[in-house]
Design an enzyme around this catalytic site. Structure first.
Site, PDB file in Angstrom:
ATOM      1  N   ALA A 111      31.021  42.263 -21.083  1.00  0.00           N
ATOM      2  CA  ALA A 111      31.107  41.791 -19.698  1.00  0.00           C
ATOM      3  C   ALA A 111      32.522  41.489 -19.189  1.00  0.00           C
ATOM      4  O   ALA A 111      32.801  41.685 -18.014  1.00  0.00           O
ATOM      5  CB  ALA A 111      30.235  40.554 -19.539  1.00  0.00           C
ATOM      6  N   ALA A 112      33.414  40.972 -20.039  1.00  0.00           N
ATOM      7  CA  ALA A 112      34.713  40.495 -19.548  1.00  0.00           C
ATOM      8  C   ALA A 112      35.529  41.654 -18.970  1.00  0.00           C
ATOM      9  O   ALA A 112      35.430  42.772 -19.483  1.00  0.00           O
ATOM     10  CB  ALA A 112      35.487  39.831 -20.681  1.00  0.00           C
ATOM     11  N   ASP A 161      29.632  39.849 -31.179  1.00  0.00           N
ATOM     12  CA  ASP A 161      29.844  41.268 -31.430  1.00  0.00           C
ATOM     13  C   ASP A 161      28.490  41.922 -31.164  1.00  0.00           C
ATOM     14  O   ASP A 161      27.499  41.600 -31.833  1.00  0.00           O
ATOM     15  CB  ASP A 161      30.269  41.463 -32.896  1.00  0.00           C
ATOM     16  CG  ASP A 161      30.544  42.924 -33.232  1.00  0.00           C
ATOM     17  OD1 ASP A 161      29.941  43.818 -32.588  1.00  0.00           O
ATOM     18  OD2 ASP A 161      31.351  43.172 -34.141  1.00  0.00           O
ATOM     19  N   ASP A 176      28.979  48.777 -20.403  1.00  0.00           N
ATOM     20  CA  ASP A 176      30.229  49.341 -19.894  1.00  0.00           C
ATOM     21  C   ASP A 176      31.204  49.254 -21.073  1.00  0.00           C
ATOM     22  O   ASP A 176      31.857  48.236 -21.277  1.00  0.00           O
ATOM     23  CB  ASP A 176      30.696  48.520 -18.691  1.00  0.00           C
ATOM     24  CG  ASP A 176      31.923  49.110 -18.040  1.00  0.00           C
ATOM     25  OD1 ASP A 176      31.919  50.315 -17.752  1.00  0.00           O
ATOM     26  OD2 ASP A 176      32.897  48.360 -17.818  1.00  0.00           O
ATOM     27  N   CYS A 229      35.251  54.294 -18.196  1.00  0.00           N
ATOM     28  CA  CYS A 229      36.195  54.716 -17.169  1.00  0.00           C
ATOM     29  C   CYS A 229      37.146  55.749 -17.776  1.00  0.00           C
ATOM     30  O   CYS A 229      38.351  55.661 -17.619  1.00  0.00           O
ATOM     31  CB  CYS A 229      36.940  53.522 -16.590  1.00  0.00           C
ATOM     32  SG  CYS A 229      37.729  52.476 -17.800  1.00  0.00           S
TER      33      CYS A 229
END
Lengths: 300, 137
Positions: A111-112, A161, A176, A229
């Protein structure tokens, strides 16, 4: 730093228009932001920006997404108040493609610093339970700051983790994954200073472990988005293909009206992928004037 | 100290607003507002929004007041545009007032966050990381 030759070599044959592509990634990405619907609305933000005399353009594919003419868009009052969130357009895509199927129990697995998490919290209308997990304790500070700034009440932060995440059954999962970030070169021109092909393989190995684990945390019928990305097929199609080999996963076509998505590659460097892989989506920067991105929608 | 009761007494923020949520205690008097139920595992680092620090006194957070300030009925300090810009930057303000203690700082229907009134000075309570030079307001 000019575009490295091995980079050009890798991608010139898989992109529809290599000249446009290479030209585009040397330009800065437009300044963009998302309206935080926990605290505001697109109409309020449009009205206020008009009052400031700042030109903003609402994206035809997402009414909460805007591109701004003012490079210093962070200096508006709405930013201080947490009514807008500065975020790259492509970073808004993973939550958007499962917006209507999130359910009540959602995991943002990596998430970060929380751009996509804050978007998920808003899409869930601050209800249900959203687990924002990240492996890095140092990155959790930024995650917490951003979640509190937008006013997320439904979000719990965990520091695991993912590979050892306790067994759970989520309605939906956003994975992501950490990646070589090639698609962010339009905001980080130094990326090519550190870019090398070896790094890609390291990421790919970890991503394959993460995608299988995330799939195992999904309840039957649940939906997962795998995103990166980067352009590297080793981190994209090959990772999703790995999941299809290991688990009974179904890919679904991503529908995003008014945004150009390109189908996945069915082969790369002599490796053939499962025919379902065509259903994944690549985002080439020159198609929508954005960063580069990859999305796969997986059903259990 | 029941922080919801304090919010109701000090600011008139109705306790019933929080019926759907859970209140959780963290280290050093931290109080969080989050989902009604927490999963058993894994361990949770932060259960929702930090709404207050409650040690000898209750201090509401700026993030909480930005979100729930609109439900308050009292102990609200309204600023001018120039004052709002100064406050967002982190400056203290001279506010002629008999009032003392924590207040909600507001400009034109927008809730900037928390302030501390003492002897006619509004002492800035905006966390350093949130302070910002506002050019457009």
């Amino acid at each position: 730093m000019p575009i490295p030759k091995p980079f050009r070599e890798r991608y010139k044959d898989i992109v529809d228009d290599p000249d446009l592509f290479f030209e585009c990634i040397e330009k800065l990405v437009p300044k963009s932001f998302r309206v935080n619907t926990i605290k505001s609305s697109s109409n309020e933000v449009k009205e206020n920006f008009e009052g400031y005399g700042i030109n903003i353009k609402q994206m035809p594919w997402y009414s909460d997404a805007f591109v701004s003419d003012e490079p210093n868009v962070g200096s508006v009052f709405e930013h201080f108040l947490g009514k807008i969130y500065l975020q790259e357009l492509v970073s808004m895509l993973p939550p958007l493609v499962i917006k209507n199927e999130l359910g009540d129990y959602v995991l943002d697995a990596c998430a970060a610093p929380g751009s996509k998490t804050t978007e998920l919290a808003a899409m869930m209308e601050n209800k249900g339970t959203l687990i924002a997990n990240d492996i890095s304790y140092s990155r959790i500070k930024a995650l917490k700051f951003n979640l509190e700034k937008v006013g997320a009440l439904n979000t719990l932060i965990t520091n695991q983790d993912l590979r050892f995440f306790p067994s759970s059954l989520f309605d939906s999962i956003l994975l992501d994954a950490p990646c070589s970030s090639e698609g962010t070169v339009r905001k980080n021109s130094k990326l090519f200073n550190i870019w090398n092909e070896k790094q890609i393989h390291g990421h790919s190995n970890l991503q394959k472990q993460l995608i299988v684990k995330a799939f195992d945390l999904l309840k039957p019928g649940g939906v997962m988005v795998y995103s990166t990305c980067t352009f590297a097929p080793e981190e994209n199609e090959a990772v999703v293909d790995h999941l299809l080999q290991k688990r009974e996963a179904k890919l679904e076509k991503i529908e995003l009206p008014n945004f150009k998505l390109s189908p996945g590659l069915l082969q790369w460097h002599g490796r053939e992928y499962d025919p379902q892989i065509e259903l994944v989506s690549r985002v080439w920067p020159h198609h929508n004037d954005t960063g580069g991105f990859f999305l796969a929608k997986v059903r259990k | 100290m029941n922080v919801l009761k304090y919010f109701a007494e000090r600011f008139g923020i109705p306790e019933s607003l929080f019926d759907e949520f859970g209140i959780y205690a963290g280290p050093k008097g931290r109080v969080y507002l989050g989902p009604k139920k927490l999963p058993d595992k894994p361990d949770i680092v932060s259960p929702g929004l930090l709404i207050a620090r409650a040690e000898s006194a209750v201090k509401p957070t700026t993030n909480f007041l930005q979100l729930f300030g609109k439900h308050a009925t009292k102990n609200i300090i309204s600023l001018s545009k120039e004052q709002a810009v100064s406050y967002a930057k982190g400056e203290d303000l001279r506010i002629p007032s008999e009032n003392e203690g924590y207040v909600i700082v507001e400009y034109s229907g927008n809730f900037l966050g928390c302030g501390m009134l003492k002897s006619g000075i509004l002492i800035n309570q905006i966390p350093k990381a949130k302070r910002q030079l506002v050019k457009y307001i």
